[in-house]
Design a protein around this motif. Structure first.
Motif, short mmCIF file in Angstrom:
data_model
loop_
_atom_site.label_atom_id
_atom_site.label_comp_id
_atom_site.label_asym_id
_atom_site.label_seq_id
_atom_site.Cartn_x
_atom_site.Cartn_y
_atom_site.Cartn_z
N HIS A 12 7.37 22.85 -11.33
CA HIS A 12 8.62 23.04 -10.57
C HIS A 12 9.72 22.18 -11.16
CE1 HIS A 12 11.49 22.87 -7.25
NE2 HIS A 12 10.87 23.91 -6.72
N LEU A 13 9.41 20.92 -11.48
CA LEU A 13 10.40 20.02 -12.06
C LEU A 13 10.83 20.49 -13.45
CD1 LEU A 13 12.05 17.43 -11.80
CD2 LEU A 13 10.04 16.15 -12.61
N ALA A 14 9.89 21.00 -14.23
CA ALA A 14 10.22 21.52 -15.56
C ALA A 14 11.17 22.70 -15.47
CB ALA A 14 8.95 21.92 -16.30
N GLU A 15 11.07 23.46 -14.37
CA GLU A 15 11.95 24.63 -14.21
C GLU A 15 13.32 24.24 -13.66
OE1 GLU A 15 9.54 27.01 -11.67
OE2 GLU A 15 8.30 27.81 -13.31
N THR A 16 13.36 23.24 -12.77
CA THR A 16 14.64 22.85 -12.18
C THR A 16 15.36 21.78 -12.99
OG1 THR A 16 13.68 21.08 -10.81
CG2 THR A 16 13.73 23.32 -9.87
N LEU A 17 14.56 20.91 -13.65
CA LEU A 17 15.12 19.74 -14.34
C LEU A 17 16.04 18.95 -13.40
CD1 LEU A 17 15.85 21.16 -17.91
CD2 LEU A 17 13.89 19.79 -17.14
N ASN A 18 15.62 18.90 -12.13
CA ASN A 18 16.42 18.23 -11.11
C ASN A 18 15.46 17.55 -10.13
OD1 ASN A 18 17.87 17.81 -8.56
ND2 ASN A 18 19.54 18.94 -9.53
N PHE A 19 15.39 16.21 -10.21
CA PHE A 19 14.46 15.47 -9.37
C PHE A 19 14.79 15.66 -7.89
CE2 PHE A 19 13.00 13.55 -13.19
CZ PHE A 19 11.81 12.89 -12.90
N GLY A 20 16.07 15.67 -7.55
CA GLY A 20 16.46 15.82 -6.16
C GLY A 20 16.03 17.15 -5.58
N ARG A 21 16.25 18.23 -6.33
CA ARG A 21 15.89 19.56 -5.84
C ARG A 21 14.37 19.69 -5.71
NH1 ARG A 21 17.20 25.28 -8.94
NH2 ARG A 21 15.79 26.58 -7.68
N THR A 22 13.63 19.24 -6.72
CA THR A 22 12.17 19.31 -6.65
C THR A 22 11.63 18.48 -5.50
OG1 THR A 22 11.91 19.81 -9.01
CG2 THR A 22 10.02 18.81 -7.90
N SER A 23 12.21 17.30 -5.28
CA SER A 23 11.78 16.46 -4.18
C SER A 23 11.91 17.18 -2.84
CB SER A 23 12.61 15.17 -4.15
OG SER A 23 12.29 14.37 -3.04
N GLU A 25 12.33 20.61 -2.33
CA GLU A 25 11.63 21.89 -2.24
C GLU A 25 10.11 21.72 -2.26
OE1 GLU A 25 13.21 24.58 -5.15
OE2 GLU A 25 15.22 24.54 -4.28
N ARG A 26 9.61 20.63 -2.83
CA ARG A 26 8.16 20.38 -2.81
C ARG A 26 7.76 19.43 -1.69
NH1 ARG A 26 5.21 24.05 -4.96
NH2 ARG A 26 3.52 22.55 -4.67
N HIS A 27 8.74 19.05 -0.84
CA HIS A 27 8.47 18.20 0.32
C HIS A 27 7.85 16.86 -0.08
CE1 HIS A 27 9.38 21.77 2.67
NE2 HIS A 27 8.45 22.43 2.00
N LEU A 28 8.45 16.24 -1.09
CA LEU A 28 7.99 14.94 -1.56
C LEU A 28 9.14 13.94 -1.49
CD1 LEU A 28 6.13 16.04 -4.82
CD2 LEU A 28 5.05 15.34 -2.70
N SER A 29 8.83 12.69 -1.23
CA SER A 29 9.86 11.67 -1.32
C SER A 29 10.21 11.45 -2.79
CB SER A 29 9.37 10.35 -0.71
OG SER A 29 8.34 9.80 -1.51
N PRO A 30 11.42 11.01 -3.11
CA PRO A 30 11.77 10.73 -4.51
C PRO A 30 10.79 9.76 -5.18
CG PRO A 30 13.74 10.72 -3.15
CD PRO A 30 12.58 10.83 -2.21
N ALA A 31 10.34 8.75 -4.42
CA ALA A 31 9.40 7.78 -5.00
C ALA A 31 8.07 8.44 -5.34
CB ALA A 31 9.18 6.62 -4.03
N THR A 32 7.58 9.31 -4.46
CA THR A 32 6.31 10.00 -4.71
C THR A 32 6.43 10.92 -5.92
OG1 THR A 32 5.68 9.91 -2.38
CG2 THR A 32 4.58 11.57 -3.73
N LEU A 33 7.55 11.63 -6.04
CA LEU A 33 7.77 12.51 -7.18
C LEU A 33 7.78 11.72 -8.48
CD1 LEU A 33 8.44 15.19 -8.52
CD2 LEU A 33 10.84 14.85 -7.88
#
Length: 295
Positions: A12-23, A25-33
């Motif tokens: 998902h992150l490789a497709e978005t290249l956006n940590f905020g969006r992946t965090s 949409e994948r229901h993860l905290s930024p720290a966990t991601l």
């Protein structure tokens, strides 16, 4: 987090290249991601992403790993599609937490477990964190999320999730009280304390280090009730920073620096050791161990 979830997150992150969006949409905290990516990079032995002024970009090894992850996920999906339908875990998981932990910690903590085991019914009880261990000993719940004592009883197992410092707070409107506290003249500062629990113990230890016999103006059950009275200017209070940051009255409060610091709480899961043999508890413990502590 199931064993393939880190691969799903990375794709998902490789497709978005956006940590905020992946965090989000994948229901993860930024720290966990961030930790998920770091663990993958440690396992692979190469940097997978570059983060610079122009944003996030895949490295050459990152592009190779993305294709590998997609193939693994596709093969697993094909196997599941053509194999027998798995029974999966079912039953009820009874959880106790404070209101603060329920709002600030449980959503991220339970999301991977919920995705992996959707048939498990979750029951959530909230209340004063000081009663968490008692709820376990009574058999009223299966697991608690609360501050862990320095020595967890032998019959209980624990798994750290995060840490939070203890802070002293006063009402912003109580100007004289704030000024007195900021000078460090704690003998002239009245306090609101919890009736019991780890926060009260920590406050009492801090008082002893200060050689202080404070005036106690009120005693309450629960951090949320304590902050309400502090916001009214009744006295100063000692609470975990996590509680202050998530409180509905935080804008009415001010944290006062303390020297020495009051202490730090470790927030974690706690369950009876004998219950860890149950499949549901075992799966929850594995999920938390894979996700790791949060900051």
């Amino acid at each position: 987090m199931d064993s393939l979830e880190p691969l799903r997150v990375f794709v998902h992150l490789a497709e978005t290249l956006n940590f905020g969006r992946t965090s989000v949409e994948r229901h993860l905290s930024p720290a966990t991601l961030t930790r998920t990516v770091q663990r993958l990079e440690a396992q692979v032995g190469h940097r997978l992403l570059d983060r610079g002024p122009r944003g996030v970009a895949l490295t050459e090894e990152g592009r190779r790993f993305t294709e590998y992850a997609r193939q693994v996920l596709a093969l697993w999906a094909d196997y599941r599609q053509h194999g027998p339908e798995p029974a999966g875990l079912s039953g009820t998981l009874r959880i106790f937490s404070s209101v603060t932990a329920g709002q600030a910690i449980l959503p991220d903590l339970l999301a991977p477990f919920r995705r992996a085991h959707p048939q498990v019914r979750l029951e959530l009880q909230t209340g004063d964190a000081a009663s968490a261990i008692g709820r376990l000993d009574e058999g009223a719940v299966d697991v608690t999320v609360a501050a862990l004592p320095a020595r967890v009883p032998e019959h209980l197992a624990s798994a750290p999730i995060t840490e939070t410092p203890l802070v002293c707070v006063v009402a912003r409107t109580a100007r004289q009280l704030r000024a007195t506290a900021r000078t460090g003249n704690w003998a002239a500062v009245p306090f609101v304390l919890p009736r019991g629990g780890l926060a009260r113990d920590a406050a009492r230890r801090w008082f002893r280090r200060q050689r202080l016999d404070p005036t106690i103006t009120a005693e309450v059950d629960g951090h949320e009730a304590l902050l309400t009275l502090v916001a009214l200017g009744i006295g100063a209070g000692v609470v975990p920073r996590l509680v202050l940051d998530t409180s509905a009255v935080k804008d009415r409060l001010a944290a006062i620096p303390t020297d020495p610091p009051i202490g730090t709480f470790t927030i974690g899961l706690c369950a009876r050791r004998t219950d860890l043999r149950r499949p549901i508890l075992s799966a929850l413990w594995a999920s938390v161990a894979t996700t790791g502590p949060t900051n």
